[in-house]
Write a protein that holds these residues in place. Sequence first.
Motif, short mmCIF file in Angstrom:
data_model
loop_
_atom_site.label_atom_id
_atom_site.label_comp_id
_atom_site.label_asym_id
_atom_site.label_seq_id
_atom_site.Cartn_x
_atom_site.Cartn_y
_atom_site.Cartn_z
N LEU A 155 0.86 -1.19 0.00
CA LEU A 155 0.00 0.00 0.00
C LEU A 155 0.89 1.23 0.00
N GLU A 156 0.68 2.11 -0.97
CA GLU A 156 1.47 3.35 -1.04
C GLU A 156 0.54 4.55 -1.03
N HIS A 157 0.87 5.54 -0.20
CA HIS A 157 0.10 6.78 -0.15
C HIS A 157 0.92 7.90 -0.79
N LYS A 158 0.27 8.68 -1.60
CA LYS A 158 0.95 9.82 -2.23
C LYS A 158 0.07 11.05 -2.12
N SER A 159 0.69 12.19 -1.91
CA SER A 159 -0.05 13.45 -2.03
C SER A 159 0.49 14.14 -3.27
N SER A 160 -0.40 14.79 -4.00
CA SER A 160 0.03 15.37 -5.27
C SER A 160 -0.71 16.67 -5.52
N ALA A 161 -0.03 17.62 -6.16
CA ALA A 161 -0.67 18.89 -6.49
C ALA A 161 -1.71 18.70 -7.59
N VAL A 162 -1.46 17.76 -8.48
CA VAL A 162 -2.39 17.52 -9.59
C VAL A 162 -2.59 16.02 -9.78
N LEU A 163 -3.68 15.71 -10.41
CA LEU A 163 -3.96 14.31 -10.72
C LEU A 163 -4.48 14.28 -12.15
N THR A 164 -3.69 13.67 -13.04
CA THR A 164 -4.12 13.62 -14.44
C THR A 164 -4.24 12.18 -14.87
N TYR A 197 -2.31 1.91 -4.89
CA TYR A 197 -1.66 3.21 -5.00
C TYR A 197 -2.71 4.30 -4.74
N ASP A 198 -2.63 4.89 -3.56
CA ASP A 198 -3.59 5.92 -3.16
C ASP A 198 -3.02 7.32 -3.37
N VAL A 199 -3.71 8.11 -4.14
CA VAL A 199 -3.27 9.50 -4.35
C VAL A 199 -4.30 10.44 -3.75
N VAL A 200 -3.84 11.41 -2.98
CA VAL A 200 -4.71 12.46 -2.44
C VAL A 200 -4.23 13.78 -3.03
N VAL A 201 -5.14 14.51 -3.60
CA VAL A 201 -4.79 15.80 -4.22
C VAL A 201 -4.68 16.87 -3.13
N LYS A 202 -3.64 17.68 -3.24
CA LYS A 202 -3.49 18.77 -2.26
C LYS A 202 -4.39 19.94 -2.69
N ALA A 203 -5.33 20.30 -1.81
CA ALA A 203 -6.26 21.39 -2.13
C ALA A 203 -5.50 22.70 -2.28
N GLN A 204 -5.94 23.49 -3.24
CA GLN A 204 -5.26 24.77 -3.50
C GLN A 204 -5.93 25.95 -2.78
N LEU A 205 -6.92 25.65 -1.91
CA LEU A 205 -7.64 26.73 -1.22
C LEU A 205 -6.70 27.51 -0.31
N ALA A 257 -13.35 13.30 -6.23
CA ALA A 257 -12.31 13.59 -7.23
C ALA A 257 -10.99 13.99 -6.58
N MET A 258 -11.01 14.28 -5.26
CA MET A 258 -9.76 14.64 -4.58
C MET A 258 -8.94 13.39 -4.22
N PHE A 259 -9.50 12.21 -4.51
CA PHE A 259 -8.82 10.95 -4.17
C PHE A 259 -8.80 10.05 -5.39
N HIS A 260 -7.75 9.27 -5.48
CA HIS A 260 -7.74 8.23 -6.51
C HIS A 260 -7.05 7.00 -5.95
N ARG A 261 -7.68 5.86 -6.13
CA ARG A 261 -7.06 4.60 -5.71
C ARG A 261 -6.90 3.72 -6.94
N GLU A 262 -5.67 3.33 -7.20
CA GLU A 262 -5.41 2.43 -8.32
C GLU A 262 -4.89 1.11 -7.76
N ILE A 263 -5.56 0.02 -8.12
CA ILE A 263 -5.09 -1.31 -7.68
C ILE A 263 -4.38 -1.96 -8.86
N LEU A 264 -3.07 -2.15 -8.70
CA LEU A 264 -2.24 -2.61 -9.82
C LEU A 264 -1.72 -4.01 -9.56
N TYR A 265 -1.98 -4.89 -10.50
CA TYR A 265 -1.36 -6.23 -10.45
C TYR A 265 -0.07 -6.16 -11.26
#
Length: 346
Positions: A155-164, A197-205, A257-265
């Motif tokens: 399990l990996e957690h990431k914070s990111s400014a953008v998610l594309t 792979y969990d990505v959390v977007v960093k809010a720009q507020l 949309a502020m979160f994305h979880r990708e399960i990769l085999y």
Amino acid sequence: MGKRKLTYSSIRTFRNCRRQYFNRVERQLVPIDTDSNLRIGSMFHECLERWGRLELDGVSRDDTAVAAILDHLDRAYPNRAGDPEQNRQWHLVRSMFLGYIRQYTEEPFRFVAVEKVFDCPIVNPTTGCPSRTFRMAGKVDGLVQMKETGEYFVLEHKSSAVLTGANIEKLPLDLQVLMYTHYMAQAAEIPIVGVIYDVVVKAQLKQKQGEDEEQYQIRKAELAAKSKSKKSSAKRQIPESNENFQDRLAQKYSDPAMFHREILYVSQEDIDEVVAEVWALTQQLLQAHREGHWYRNDSMCFQYGRPCAYFPLCRSGGNPNVIENLYERRPPHSELATNGDDSPAF
Ligand code: SF4
């Protein structure tokens, strides 16, 4: 002498720019100004580590447990009342953590370990012999087992400014995903099938700062000048309270949309490829050492939308005064001592 440790972060740095590797790992230079993005990522990891440990320790994930983690966060930013940067980071990490545990209330997995370290031989894929110079070390955020299938995942957690979409699309080729799957399976001696792979977007507020009397009068006069009546009923803007800003951030993090979880085999073919790639990189690293030649890759100087941490040093031609003023010496592989690796999510 023991074998030298390589990590995902160091080998990726070497692959991207040998001069950057030389500065960080061989010369042990880091910028004196710690990147605030790294601090945010590290604190977010700390909160999630504590959250994961609750399950391992058999402690209920109730309001008391959440309050204890938030208390830890409060203590990590003791000067936030008078330091705008500490205040900014505290708000962001707090809302990211609370948003995350709300988003993933019921998990499809159980924790086997959190912040699990590995330290493995790097094997020559042709001969099967381990490297006499290097070992591979690292730390994964979590090791989990799916409740339904019993499959193991990193399990990996990431914070990111953008998610594309492109960032997510390329994850199956991601060096960290492949390396962590292979080396963690080797160290734990269990069949790990992939990475969550969990990505959390960093809010720009931004927290509204309000205006002092002088600023208010200027704004009011400008508005009056633009109106036909030459009057303005504008009210003085008051600073946004911490509670109101947290509410706004909570609203933001209620958006999935502020979160994305990708399960990769991960396939055996991909593992074979990454093992071969890591071995090839160790051979290139040995050659760079022998020849003392750490060439620059100028296409990486402005990667991630900002200058590389060593840009002032490269730009100055390695001027010792620049080193003296802008850098300090710190051992490499900081991700093994702290929470989370210090690489950007994408
Ligand atoms: S500034 Fe460019 S060349 Fe210099 S270390 Fe960084 S990426 Fe490499």
